[in-house]
Design an enzyme around this catalytic site. Sequence first.
Site, PDB file in Angstrom:
ATOM      1  N   ASN A  28    -102.802  51.303 -28.150  1.00  0.00           N
ATOM      2  CA  ASN A  28    -103.240  52.145 -26.776  1.00  0.00           C
ATOM      3  C   ASN A  28    -104.713  52.269 -26.774  1.00  0.00           C
ATOM      4  O   ASN A  28    -105.122  52.930 -28.030  1.00  0.00           O
ATOM      5  CB  ASN A  28    -102.599  53.298 -26.566  1.00  0.00           C
ATOM      6  CG  ASN A  28    -100.992  52.941 -26.131  1.00  0.00           C
ATOM      7  OD1 ASN A  28    -100.548  52.103 -25.407  1.00  0.00           O
ATOM      8  ND2 ASN A  28    -100.228  54.066 -26.184  1.00  0.00           N
ATOM      9  N   ASN A  61    -134.735  87.783 -18.495  1.00  0.00           N
ATOM     10  CA  ASN A  61    -134.848  86.783 -17.547  1.00  0.00           C
ATOM     11  C   ASN A  61    -135.693  85.814 -17.864  1.00  0.00           C
ATOM     12  O   ASN A  61    -135.271  84.483 -17.822  1.00  0.00           O
ATOM     13  CB  ASN A  61    -135.301  87.516 -16.050  1.00  0.00           C
ATOM     14  CG  ASN A  61    -134.257  88.359 -15.511  1.00  0.00           C
ATOM     15  OD1 ASN A  61    -133.152  88.450 -16.124  1.00  0.00           O
ATOM     16  ND2 ASN A  61    -134.787  89.208 -14.323  1.00  0.00           N
ATOM     17  N   TYR A  84    -133.952  85.935 -10.256  1.00  0.00           N
ATOM     18  CA  TYR A  84    -132.687  85.854 -11.029  1.00  0.00           C
ATOM     19  C   TYR A  84    -131.603  86.548 -10.544  1.00  0.00           C
ATOM     20  O   TYR A  84    -131.789  87.718  -9.613  1.00  0.00           O
ATOM     21  CB  TYR A  84    -133.057  86.434 -12.418  1.00  0.00           C
ATOM     22  CG  TYR A  84    -131.774  86.308 -13.268  1.00  0.00           C
ATOM     23  CD1 TYR A  84    -131.464  85.200 -14.012  1.00  0.00           C
ATOM     24  CD2 TYR A  84    -130.971  87.514 -13.318  1.00  0.00           C
ATOM     25  CE1 TYR A  84    -130.298  85.350 -14.920  1.00  0.00           C
ATOM     26  CE2 TYR A  84    -129.855  87.659 -14.092  1.00  0.00           C
ATOM     27  CZ  TYR A  84    -129.434  86.549 -14.809  1.00  0.00           C
ATOM     28  OH  TYR A  84    -128.424  86.699 -15.607  1.00  0.00           O
ATOM     29  N   GLU A 103    -109.736  55.461 -22.751  1.00  0.00           N
ATOM     30  CA  GLU A 103    -109.140  56.081 -21.573  1.00  0.00           C
ATOM     31  C   GLU A 103    -109.732  57.470 -21.359  1.00  0.00           C
ATOM     32  O   GLU A 103    -110.162  58.112 -20.523  1.00  0.00           O
ATOM     33  CB  GLU A 103    -107.629  56.015 -21.679  1.00  0.00           C
ATOM     34  CG  GLU A 103    -106.949  54.841 -21.666  1.00  0.00           C
ATOM     35  CD  GLU A 103    -105.553  54.952 -22.093  1.00  0.00           C
ATOM     36  OE1 GLU A 103    -104.590  55.436 -21.307  1.00  0.00           O
ATOM     37  OE2 GLU A 103    -105.176  54.451 -23.169  1.00  0.00           O
ATOM     38  N   SER A 127    -121.756  87.822 -21.856  1.00  0.00           N
ATOM     39  CA  SER A 127    -121.677  86.290 -22.109  1.00  0.00           C
ATOM     40  C   SER A 127    -121.810  85.892 -23.618  1.00  0.00           C
ATOM     41  O   SER A 127    -121.833  84.658 -23.909  1.00  0.00           O
ATOM     42  CB  SER A 127    -122.809  85.900 -21.316  1.00  0.00           C
ATOM     43  OG  SER A 127    -124.027  86.438 -21.843  1.00  0.00           O
ATOM     44  N   SER A 158     -97.581  54.045 -30.585  1.00  0.00           N
ATOM     45  CA  SER A 158     -96.771  54.757 -29.613  1.00  0.00           C
ATOM     46  C   SER A 158     -95.607  55.059 -30.546  1.00  0.00           C
ATOM     47  O   SER A 158     -95.105  54.545 -31.619  1.00  0.00           O
ATOM     48  CB  SER A 158     -96.074  53.805 -28.755  1.00  0.00           C
ATOM     49  OG  SER A 158     -94.849  54.119 -28.076  1.00  0.00           O
ATOM     50  N   THR A 179    -116.030  39.277  -9.593  1.00  0.00           N
ATOM     51  CA  THR A 179    -116.166  40.191  -8.264  1.00  0.00           C
ATOM     52  C   THR A 179    -114.972  40.251  -7.765  1.00  0.00           C
ATOM     53  O   THR A 179    -114.087  39.686  -7.662  1.00  0.00           O
ATOM     54  CB  THR A 179    -117.417  39.657  -7.054  1.00  0.00           C
ATOM     55  OG1 THR A 179    -116.651  38.422  -6.795  1.00  0.00           O
ATOM     56  CG2 THR A 179    -118.612  39.067  -7.839  1.00  0.00           C
ATOM     57  N   HIS A 180    -114.875  41.735  -7.351  1.00  0.00           N
ATOM     58  CA  HIS A 180    -113.389  42.245  -6.928  1.00  0.00           C
ATOM     59  C   HIS A 180    -112.459  42.105  -8.037  1.00  0.00           C
ATOM     60  O   HIS A 180    -111.208  41.915  -7.662  1.00  0.00           O
ATOM     61  CB  HIS A 180    -112.868  41.406  -5.650  1.00  0.00           C
ATOM     62  CG  HIS A 180    -114.096  41.335  -4.731  1.00  0.00           C
ATOM     63  ND1 HIS A 180    -114.256  42.073  -3.349  1.00  0.00           N
ATOM     64  CD2 HIS A 180    -115.289  40.193  -4.223  1.00  0.00           C
ATOM     65  CE1 HIS A 180    -115.384  41.355  -2.686  1.00  0.00           C
ATOM     66  NE2 HIS A 180    -115.761  40.621  -3.357  1.00  0.00           N
ATOM     67  N   LYS A 220    -124.232  78.528 -18.367  1.00  0.00           N
ATOM     68  CA  LYS A 220    -124.143  77.930 -19.564  1.00  0.00           C
ATOM     69  C   LYS A 220    -123.082  77.146 -20.073  1.00  0.00           C
ATOM     70  O   LYS A 220    -123.099  76.140 -20.703  1.00  0.00           O
ATOM     71  CB  LYS A 220    -124.463  79.100 -20.726  1.00  0.00           C
ATOM     72  CG  LYS A 220    -125.924  79.342 -20.743  1.00  0.00           C
ATOM     73  CD  LYS A 220    -126.163  80.727 -21.525  1.00  0.00           C
ATOM     74  CE  LYS A 220    -127.293  81.539 -20.480  1.00  0.00           C
ATOM     75  NZ  LYS A 220    -126.846  81.927 -19.064  1.00  0.00           N
ATOM     76  N   GLN A 226    -125.828  83.200 -15.111  1.00  0.00           N
ATOM     77  CA  GLN A 226    -125.382  83.503 -16.399  1.00  0.00           C
ATOM     78  C   GLN A 226    -124.088  82.217 -16.323  1.00  0.00           C
ATOM     79  O   GLN A 226    -123.565  81.812 -17.532  1.00  0.00           O
ATOM     80  CB  GLN A 226    -124.445  85.038 -16.565  1.00  0.00           C
ATOM     81  CG  GLN A 226    -124.122  84.934 -17.954  1.00  0.00           C
ATOM     82  CD  GLN A 226    -123.757  86.394 -18.097  1.00  0.00           C
ATOM     83  OE1 GLN A 226    -124.803  87.069 -18.485  1.00  0.00           O
ATOM     84  NE2 GLN A 226    -122.688  86.899 -18.229  1.00  0.00           N
ATOM     85  N   LYS A 235     -96.886  48.735 -29.636  1.00  0.00           N
ATOM     86  CA  LYS A 235     -98.260  49.307 -29.076  1.00  0.00           C
ATOM     87  C   LYS A 235     -99.399  49.578 -29.865  1.00  0.00           C
ATOM     88  O   LYS A 235     -99.269  49.883 -30.811  1.00  0.00           O
ATOM     89  CB  LYS A 235     -97.527  50.582 -28.282  1.00  0.00           C
ATOM     90  CG  LYS A 235     -96.802  50.530 -26.912  1.00  0.00           C
ATOM     91  CD  LYS A 235     -97.562  49.952 -25.747  1.00  0.00           C
ATOM     92  CE  LYS A 235     -97.504  51.253 -24.783  1.00  0.00           C
ATOM     93  NZ  LYS A 235     -98.195  50.710 -23.648  1.00  0.00           N
TER      94      LYS A 235
HETATM   95  N1  ARG Z   1    -126.972  87.100 -20.240  1.00  0.00           N
HETATM   96  C1  ARG Z   1    -127.949  86.749 -18.898  1.00  0.00           C
HETATM   97  C2  ARG Z   1    -127.920  85.299 -18.677  1.00  0.00           C
HETATM   98  O1  ARG Z   1    -127.101  84.578 -19.283  1.00  0.00           O
HETATM   99  C3  ARG Z   1    -129.256  86.917 -19.581  1.00  0.00           C
HETATM  100  C4  ARG Z   1    -130.142  87.637 -18.391  1.00  0.00           C
HETATM  101  C5  ARG Z   1    -129.972  88.737 -18.221  1.00  0.00           C
HETATM  102  N2  ARG Z   1    -130.585  89.487 -17.028  1.00  0.00           N
HETATM  103  C6  ARG Z   1    -130.439  90.429 -16.195  1.00  0.00           C
HETATM  104  N3  ARG Z   1    -131.287  90.847 -15.416  1.00  0.00           N
HETATM  105  N4  ARG Z   1    -129.208  91.037 -16.376  1.00  0.00           N
HETATM  106  O2  ARG Z   1    -128.322  85.260 -17.582  1.00  0.00           O
END
Ligand code: ARG
Length: 459
Positions: free
Chosen positions: A286, A111, A318, A291, A24, A278, A156-157, A326, A323, A284
């Site tokens: 835009n 964790n 966990y 948008e 990660s 454009s 409205t509408h 994120k 993971q 134009k």
């Molecule tokens: N890179 C892991 C995550 O984003 C960190 C935690 C990892 N823990 C584990 N038991 N492998 O969740």
Amino acid sequence: AANQMWGGRFAEGPDAIMQAINASIGFDKRLYAQDIAGSRAHAAMLAAQGILTDSDAQVIREGLLTVLSEIKAGTFPFRVELEDIHLNVESRLTEIVGEAGKRLHTGRSRNDQVAVDFRLWVREQCDAAISGLTALMQAFLVQAEQGADWVMPGFTHLQTAQPVTWGHHMMAYVEMFARDRSRFQDARVRMNECPLGAAALAGTSFPIDRHMTAGALGFDRPTANSLDSVSDRDFALEFLSAASICAMHLSRFAEELVIWSSAQFRFVRLSDKWTTGSSIMPQKKNPDAAELLRAKLGRILGATVALFTIMKGLALTYSKDMQEDKEQVFDAADNLMLGLAAMTGMVSDMAANRESLAVAAASGFSTATDLADWLVRRLNLPFREAHHVTGALVAMAEQAGIDLPDLTLDQMRSVHPGITDEVFSVLGVENSVNSRTSYGGTAPVRVREQIARWKAALA
Ligand code: ARG
């Protein structure tokens, strides 16, 4: 080669594809500042509790600052075989400070480490959303104040309903974005508990002081259940949920801007700064920013659905599934902040076309309700009957291709003989908006009260 962190149990290293799916570091390097702050607080606590020597803790805390400056300078050697930001930082720390670095991971786990890092990051994003929303509300307030009594059609509408004021319409968005702001504020309060010290899942046998680390990292208190601490991602889901509602609001105003800036409406002129031309059509201009803002909810709500789906079937505590939280939150947060900034700029720079708004406000039989109300007030007609009489007058005007105030008194009397020429005084748009003085109504006197209330609240 076997792993540097858990090589004791392993004879072989991971398959290259395993590394690609497992690592990660490519995205969680964004948590470096939070990771280092968490580790520094942890080291100080370990020393205060006599679990580490003061000198080891000192060396670790300083070494972590070196790591921080390497990352900031772009010289840090990120290594994919070290999986994530936590192991990258720890490994580099040990390279820099030696033996002491290997003692940092006492009484904690990745964790609880990732849980605290991510909470710190999301908490910061709540603060950024709160200040971004405050700036946006201020931009709407400036617009509202300038045109507190400018008339425009209310819809409205998307059909002409009743005349309203520009200020009133702008203040509707202040209310919406204020609710968004309070959602981020609420979420921030709830997420401000520190999971550090939950360790892998069960807590630790070391005599750690979780209140100390919680305080050092700006949390109100430590989380109360170690299992919950490492398996909970509610803070991220709440952030995404608040972000989704906020992005929905951004999208609704964006849609209004797209409509309003068209040649058919001409309610607003967007500044050159927030539009594009454009390559073929020279006339134009835009509304691209609007948008794109309309589209951002797609991504942000997508991230929200993704994280709910990731979490929904996970047995405590966990699992590596988590993971995947994120990238969703990073993308949603980036796009929300960009969206808030773009909308703030666009609202600040747009110019309402008072003339077009007024012309539109008077068209489409917008004061028909005022006429019906007059029939109730002056002729004591039941509202249902007044509605019917007014409907007949609207049909008559429509057939003649004119507006309500253009009917003659005789024409009106042919529908209801009780009508007097006083009726013309209520058919004007200004009169219409000025009369709507009920609390929260569109009358400029009420709108100015709301502007004053919000200006004081934001000051
Ligand atoms: N890179 C892991 C995550 O984003 C960190 C935690 C990892 N823990 C584990 N038991 N492998 O969740």
